[in-house]
Design a protein around this motif. Structure first.
Motif, short mmCIF file in Angstrom:
data_model
loop_
_atom_site.label_atom_id
_atom_site.label_comp_id
_atom_site.label_asym_id
_atom_site.label_seq_id
_atom_site.Cartn_x
_atom_site.Cartn_y
_atom_site.Cartn_z
N THR A 1 34.34 49.33 47.37
CA THR A 1 34.90 48.00 47.62
C THR A 1 34.97 47.71 49.12
O THR A 1 34.94 46.54 49.53
CB THR A 1 36.31 47.87 47.00
OG1 THR A 1 37.21 48.79 47.63
CG2 THR A 1 36.26 48.12 45.51
N TYR B 1 45.20 54.46 43.76
CA TYR B 1 43.85 54.04 44.16
C TYR B 1 43.71 52.52 44.12
O TYR B 1 43.03 51.93 44.96
CB TYR B 1 42.81 54.70 43.25
CG TYR B 1 42.58 56.16 43.52
CD1 TYR B 1 42.13 56.59 44.77
CD2 TYR B 1 42.78 57.12 42.53
CE1 TYR B 1 41.91 57.94 45.02
CE2 TYR B 1 42.56 58.47 42.77
CZ TYR B 1 42.13 58.87 44.03
OH TYR B 1 41.92 60.21 44.28
N ALA B 2 44.35 51.89 43.13
CA ALA B 2 44.30 50.43 43.05
C ALA B 2 44.94 49.80 44.28
O ALA B 2 44.45 48.79 44.82
CB ALA B 2 44.97 49.94 41.78
N PHE C 1 39.29 41.70 46.85
CA PHE C 1 39.58 42.54 45.68
C PHE C 1 41.09 42.57 45.48
O PHE C 1 41.81 43.19 46.26
CB PHE C 1 39.05 43.96 45.87
CG PHE C 1 37.56 44.08 45.74
CD1 PHE C 1 36.97 44.29 44.50
CD2 PHE C 1 36.75 43.97 46.85
CE1 PHE C 1 35.59 44.39 44.37
CE2 PHE C 1 35.36 44.07 46.75
CZ PHE C 1 34.78 44.28 45.50
N VAL D 1 36.91 53.30 45.28
CA VAL D 1 37.62 52.70 46.42
C VAL D 1 36.65 52.42 47.56
O VAL D 1 36.61 51.31 48.11
CB VAL D 1 38.75 53.63 46.90
CG1 VAL D 1 39.39 53.07 48.18
CG2 VAL D 1 39.81 53.81 45.82
N ILE E 1 42.72 49.76 47.24
CA ILE E 1 41.74 48.67 47.18
C ILE E 1 42.40 47.33 47.49
O ILE E 1 41.92 46.56 48.33
CB ILE E 1 41.06 48.62 45.80
CG1 ILE E 1 40.22 49.88 45.55
CG2 ILE E 1 40.19 47.36 45.68
CD1 ILE E 1 39.69 50.00 44.13
N ALA E 2 43.50 47.04 46.81
CA ALA E 2 44.12 45.71 46.90
C ALA E 2 44.93 45.52 48.17
O ALA E 2 45.07 44.39 48.66
CB ALA E 2 45.00 45.46 45.67
N GLY F 1 43.76 46.25 52.62
CA GLY F 1 42.85 46.61 51.54
C GLY F 1 41.44 46.09 51.76
O GLY F 1 41.05 45.72 52.87
N THR G 1 41.61 43.18 39.66
CA THR G 1 40.23 43.68 39.69
C THR G 1 40.20 45.16 40.00
O THR G 1 39.43 45.92 39.40
CB THR G 1 39.42 42.91 40.74
OG1 THR G 1 39.43 41.52 40.43
CG2 THR G 1 37.98 43.40 40.78
N ALA G 2 41.05 45.59 40.94
CA ALA G 2 41.09 47.00 41.31
C ALA G 2 41.46 47.87 40.11
O ALA G 2 40.83 48.91 39.86
CB ALA G 2 42.09 47.21 42.45
N GLN G 3 42.48 47.46 39.39
CA GLN G 3 42.91 48.24 38.22
C GLN G 3 41.83 48.26 37.13
O GLN G 3 41.64 49.28 36.47
CB GLN G 3 44.22 47.68 37.68
CG GLN G 3 45.41 47.96 38.60
CD GLN G 3 46.70 47.36 38.09
OE1 GLN G 3 46.74 46.22 37.65
NE2 GLN G 3 47.78 48.13 38.14
#
Length: 288
Positions: free
Chosen positions: A241, A173-174, A191, A238, A177-178, A187, A195-197
């Motif tokens: 963001t 999932y991180a 982000f 997710v 986002i990234a 992503g 930050t995602a984690q």
């Protein structure tokens, strides 16, 4: 009663070993007058790769399964500009021949439109494969951390380390986002991985709200700001963001499918086809 030794198998991404061997054994000859040629001793290249792989297998007291990527391309190429941002590099001579030589030496897997890491993910999470063995994923790629189980990076790790299912899901999932610019998915803007984690660890999503200024020349005016609020669903985190960047769920889903290293549930072995990831599918698997 004496315990039997644990049987181990290394499920190994063979592509980097073949590449390194191909590069190391490619030789140039200067014939003069500006004429150069290159040649490779395939047998020596294969032997050197086997030596490297067997050294790891001996260290971890394990058998080896060799996974390699489909040279004709990957399913992600059909989703978007996968790895399109990478600079063109000259492939070493005889790379595919070296891979084939290694595949003949070890138990070997290649599947249509899959990368080596995808095959690792499928075999690691298929309970019927290598029953009774302790399976260890071997790769230098950080993305393999989206797969639960034992993981060993031969360039960094002294011993295998455990990635729990929760850790693997959070890393996936991180990455949604990234993003990963070098792999061609970007992503959610602004982000990063850190930050995602953190958002996933704290289970917080981001949202926009109207803030009224209480001082200064703009006192009384409003502006949009971001804040973090509690959330129990990682996919909602997710999506949030992307939403604050005015990007749709379709964009988020595309990034997720690019980031997803396949697991057994993402592969139809009879049809030899990828089952594309969806958040609903993930929830159903968790509930099962």
């Amino acid at each position: 009663m004496r315990r039997l030794p644990i049987k181990r198998v290394l499920i190994l991404d063979g592509d980097p070993f073949a590449w390194k061997a191909a590069v190391a054994h490619e030789k140039q000859i200067d014939w003069g007058d500006g004429i150069y040629t290159a040649h490779t001793n395939i047998n020596d290249a294969i032997k050197s790769a086997i030596k490297q792989i067997d050294k790891i297998a001996e260290k971890l007291n394990a058998e080896v399964v060799f996974c390699w990527s489909d040279p004709s391309g990957y399913f992600r190429n059909e989703l978007g500009d996968y790895k399109g941002g990478r600079k063109e590099s000259i492939r070493p001579l005889c790379l595919e021949d070296i891979k084939e030589g290694l595949a003949e030496h070890y138990e070997s897997f290649m599947r249509p439109k899959l990368e080596g890491d995808d095959i690792i993910g499928i075999l690691m999470t298929e309970p019927r494969y290598k029953q009774g063995y302790e399976k260890i994923a071997v790769s230098i790629d950080k993305d393999i951390q989206t797969i639960p189980g034992l993981f060993f990076n031969p360039d960094k790790d002294a011993s295998p380390r455990l990635i729990t299912e929760q850790d693997a899901d959070n890393f996936f999932y991180a990455q949604c986002i990234a993003g990963d610019i070098t792999d061609g998915y970007f992503g959610a803007p602004n982000f990063g991985m850190g930050t995602a984690q953190r958002l996933l660890k704290e289970m917080k999503k981001v949202e926009l709200y109207e803030h009224t200024l209480t001082r200064g020349k703009r006192k009384g005016e409003t502006e949009l700001r971001r804040r973090e609020v509690s959330c129990g669903d990682p996919w909602e985190i997710v999506l949030s963001t992307y939403s604050v960047n005015n990007l749709s769920e379709e964009v988020a889903l595309l990034n997720a499918r690019m980031a997803r290293i396949l697991r057994a549930s993402d592969w139809d072995n009879e049809k030899k086809e990828v089952i594309l990831w969806t958040p609903q599918k993930q929830k159903e698997e968790k509930a099962a």
